[in-house]
Scaffold this active site. Structure first.
Site, PDB file in Angstrom:
ATOM      1  N   GLU A 139       0.829  -1.199   0.000  1.00 50.08           N
ATOM      2  CA  GLU A 139       0.000   0.000   0.000  1.00 50.08           C
ATOM      3  C   GLU A 139       0.870   1.258   0.000  1.00 50.08           C
ATOM      4  O   GLU A 139       2.092   1.193  -0.048  1.00 50.08           O
ATOM      5  CB  GLU A 139      -0.962  -0.032   1.192  1.00 50.08           C
ATOM      6  CG  GLU A 139      -2.372  -0.500   0.825  1.00 50.08           C
ATOM      7  CD  GLU A 139      -3.123   0.539  -0.008  1.00 50.08           C
ATOM      8  OE1 GLU A 139      -2.552   1.605  -0.330  1.00 50.08           O
ATOM      9  OE2 GLU A 139      -4.286   0.271  -0.354  1.00 50.08           O
ATOM     10  N   HIS A 140       0.238   2.390   0.105  1.00 45.73           N
ATOM     11  CA  HIS A 140       0.842   3.703  -0.082  1.00 45.73           C
ATOM     12  C   HIS A 140       1.983   4.006   0.906  1.00 45.73           C
ATOM     13  O   HIS A 140       2.015   3.518   2.029  1.00 45.73           O
ATOM     14  CB  HIS A 140      -0.226   4.787   0.075  1.00 45.73           C
ATOM     15  CG  HIS A 140      -0.875   4.789   1.435  1.00 45.73           C
ATOM     16  ND1 HIS A 140      -0.374   5.483   2.509  1.00 45.73           N
ATOM     17  CD2 HIS A 140      -1.976   4.141   1.877  1.00 45.73           C
ATOM     18  CE1 HIS A 140      -1.137   5.288   3.567  1.00 45.73           C
ATOM     19  NE2 HIS A 140      -2.116   4.480   3.207  1.00 45.73           N
ATOM     20  N   ASP A 141       2.917   4.808   0.461  1.00 45.21           N
ATOM     21  CA  ASP A 141       3.942   5.419   1.322  1.00 45.21           C
ATOM     22  C   ASP A 141       4.809   4.395   2.050  1.00 45.21           C
ATOM     23  O   ASP A 141       5.166   4.596   3.214  1.00 45.21           O
ATOM     24  CB  ASP A 141       3.289   6.373   2.331  1.00 45.21           C
ATOM     25  CG  ASP A 141       2.519   7.480   1.649  1.00 45.21           C
ATOM     26  OD1 ASP A 141       3.160   8.282   0.927  1.00 45.21           O
ATOM     27  OD2 ASP A 141       1.281   7.541   1.789  1.00 45.21           O
ATOM     28  N   ASN A 159       2.566   3.083   4.958  1.00 45.44           N
ATOM     29  CA  ASN A 159       3.564   3.611   5.888  1.00 45.44           C
ATOM     30  C   ASN A 159       4.305   2.488   6.638  1.00 45.44           C
ATOM     31  O   ASN A 159       4.336   2.447   7.866  1.00 45.44           O
ATOM     32  CB  ASN A 159       2.910   4.573   6.877  1.00 45.44           C
ATOM     33  CG  ASN A 159       2.512   5.873   6.228  1.00 45.44           C
ATOM     34  OD1 ASN A 159       3.353   6.674   5.832  1.00 45.44           O
ATOM     35  ND2 ASN A 159       1.206   6.077   6.082  1.00 45.44           N
TER      36      ASN A 159
END
Length: 222
Positions: A139-141, A159
């Site tokens: 997923e993101h970041d 994250n």
């Protein structure tokens, strides 16, 4: 003189990756006889319709360029073989399934394997020789180091920061971190099959279970 492509490793991982490599090479009009396995211990001259060469035979084969994707699940071994390839002028190449998805601002280093139904969403940085096996997602970041291995079905939520040579077992879940405070998986750590990681994992340890806890002795990868 044409290029010569290889999947390094003719065992289970390599045999699983070869059809993806063949599909990719077909799109590049690479003849099937210019896509081979490298394996010094295979004991066979052909596997699943492709020649098997020792490393010495591969580097001796006439070619304008030699390219190898290292299909070995252990990141430490993968790193050693990458150095060996580099020393002999063998270039890394990435094998990516058509049935995979990379969305916005995703950067993946050289030599990756991106298997079918893998999804990498947005604002992700991944190092060299990454393995993302079937149905895994990032997923993101997230920030992922070099020679990291995801077994099938890994759920890496937003994250998360993963150190070099970490191994994430099949079906493991990595909880989402926070901006500026990512969930951290240390360098060389092993997350066992089906583990649910809710807090940072130190470098070099093995964690198992739900919630993931330290395994005191040994531990198998899943």
């Amino acid at each position: 003189m044409s290029d010569l492509y290889a999947i390094y490793g003719a065992s289970g991982c390599g045999r699983g990756v070869m059809p993806l490599a063949r599909q990719q090479c077909r799109a590049l009009n690479v003849p099937v006889d210019r896509l081979v396995f490298i394996d010094d211990g295979a004991g066979a001259t052909e596997v699943n319709g492709h020649r098997v060469m020792t490393f010495a035979q591969f580097v001796a084969e006439p070619a304008s360029r030699r390219l190898a994707n290292i299909a070995i699940a252990d990141g430490r071994v993968r790193e050693r073989l990458a150095l060996k390839c580099s020393a002999h002028g063998v270039n890394p190449w990435t094998v990516r399934a058509e049935a995979s998805q990379l969305y916005d601002d995703v950067v993946v280093g050289e030599g990756a394997i991106i298997c079918a139904y893998v999804t990498l969403t947005s604002n992700i940085r991944i190092g060299r020789h990454f393995h993302a096996n079937l149905y895994s997602y990032v997923e993101h970041d997230c920030a992922i180091g070099d020679f990291v291995t995801f077994a099938p079905g890994v759920q890496c939520n937003g994250n998360v920061a993963i150190g070099d040579r970490a191994y994430i077992g099949a079906g493991a879940v990595l909880r989402q971190g926070k901006p500026g405070q990512p969930l951290r998986i240390g360098e060389g750590a092993v997350v066992g099959m089906g583990a649910v990681v809710t807090k940072d994992v130190p470098p070099g340890v093995t964690v198992v279970g739900n919630p993931a806890r330290l395994m005191e002795k040994g531990g198998a990868r899943g």
